[in-house]
Design an enzyme around this catalytic site. Sequence first.
Site, PDB file in Angstrom:
ATOM      1  N   HIS A 208       0.605  -4.916   7.295  1.00  0.00           N
ATOM      2  CA  HIS A 208      -0.594  -5.190   8.094  1.00  0.00           C
ATOM      3  C   HIS A 208      -0.336  -4.802   9.551  1.00  0.00           C
ATOM      4  O   HIS A 208       0.726  -5.130  10.096  1.00  0.00           O
ATOM      5  CB  HIS A 208      -0.988  -6.672   7.993  1.00  0.00           C
TER       6      HIS A 208
ATOM      7  N   GLU B  95      -4.610 -15.346   0.396  1.00  0.00           N
ATOM      8  CA  GLU B  95      -5.405 -15.369   1.604  1.00  0.00           C
ATOM      9  C   GLU B  95      -5.239 -13.971   2.170  1.00  0.00           C
ATOM     10  O   GLU B  95      -4.166 -13.390   2.013  1.00  0.00           O
ATOM     11  CB  GLU B  95      -4.778 -16.348   2.606  1.00  0.00           C
TER      12      GLU B  95
HETATM   13  C1  GAR Z   1      -2.370   0.920   7.906  1.00  0.00           C
HETATM   14  O1  GAR Z   1      -2.449   0.820   9.304  1.00  0.00           O
HETATM   15  C2  GAR Z   1      -2.155  -0.443   7.281  1.00  0.00           C
HETATM   16  O2  GAR Z   1      -1.318  -1.271   8.046  1.00  0.00           O
HETATM   17  C3  GAR Z   1      -3.563  -0.979   7.260  1.00  0.00           C
HETATM   18  O3  GAR Z   1      -4.335   0.119   6.864  1.00  0.00           O
HETATM   19  C4  GAR Z   1      -3.719   1.313   7.313  1.00  0.00           C
HETATM   20  C5  GAR Z   1      -3.545   2.244   6.132  1.00  0.00           C
HETATM   21  O4  GAR Z   1      -3.065   3.491   6.538  1.00  0.00           O
HETATM   22  N1  GAR Z   1      -3.684  -2.100   6.369  1.00  0.00           N
HETATM   23  C6  GAR Z   1      -4.470  -3.142   6.607  1.00  0.00           C
HETATM   24  O5  GAR Z   1      -5.183  -3.242   7.574  1.00  0.00           O
HETATM   25  C7  GAR Z   1      -4.374  -4.246   5.550  1.00  0.00           C
HETATM   26  N2  GAR Z   1      -5.172  -5.345   5.927  1.00  0.00           N
HETATM   27  P1  GAR Z   1      -2.415   4.471   5.516  1.00  0.00           P
HETATM   28  O6  GAR Z   1      -3.414   4.609   4.371  1.00  0.00           O
HETATM   29  O7  GAR Z   1      -2.253   5.764   6.273  1.00  0.00           O
HETATM   30  O8  GAR Z   1      -1.102   3.899   5.064  1.00  0.00           O
END
Ligand code: GAR
Length: 215
Positions: free
Chosen positions: A108, A142
């Site tokens: 996250h 959660e």
């Molecule tokens: C990343 O920044 C990850 O941390 C976030 O989505 C992005 C996915 O990027 N995840 C969340 O926000 C989970 N709640 P990616 O598809 O290039 O790995």
Amino acid sequence: MNLGILVSGRGSNLQAIIDAVRFGKLKDRISLVISDREGVQAIERCKRHAVPYKVIKRRDYASKEDFERAMVSALKAEGVELVVLAGFMRVLTKTFLSAFPMKVINIHPSLIPAFQGLRAQKQAVEYGVLYSGCTVHFVAEEVDNGPVIIQACVPVIPGDTEESLSERILRYEHRILPQAIKWISEGRVKVYGRKVIVEGARYGQLPFNPDLEDF
Ligand code: GAR
């Protein structure tokens, strides 16, 4: 370990894991990638690197439980031992999580419990914090919550936008996620209630706590 990776989009964290396996830093196998969306960049990455993948879409199932059960069956069929949520943009329920108790981790883009949910980097910029970062944690029932394995602290700079902060944090995500997988694979991650200890890791440094060893 047999890894199952759940994605929804760009897949840059997936790529970091693919690369860690390709270059021998992770001894694990990517047994299956599941995308809940068609036509995303993450799938192109799987094709490019001959990584097995399946598209399992929520709308093809009558209920969320059926959708989650379909993902569980696909993962179990490949002998998956650890599930990694790498930009998977859905909240998993007990149906999924009880099939992999304490075997689901998530990345996250904030120092949880700050800025959970969607667009964590936008929330951080708007709040005006001077540090944010990223977290790898076990998944509890959660959103973006559960025992924390590793966090990286990333400065917020005047003039930052959601995009510029996201980009800065992402570089750290690509390091802490494979590192957490490696520690779990080595059997060094112990969970005591909400607290996690990585055995033999060095704590108390910035920006990574515990400190990176391999990435
Ligand atoms: C990343 O920044 C990850 O941390 C976030 O989505 C992005 C996915 O990027 N995840 C969340 O926000 C989970 N709640 P990616 O598809 O290039 O790995």
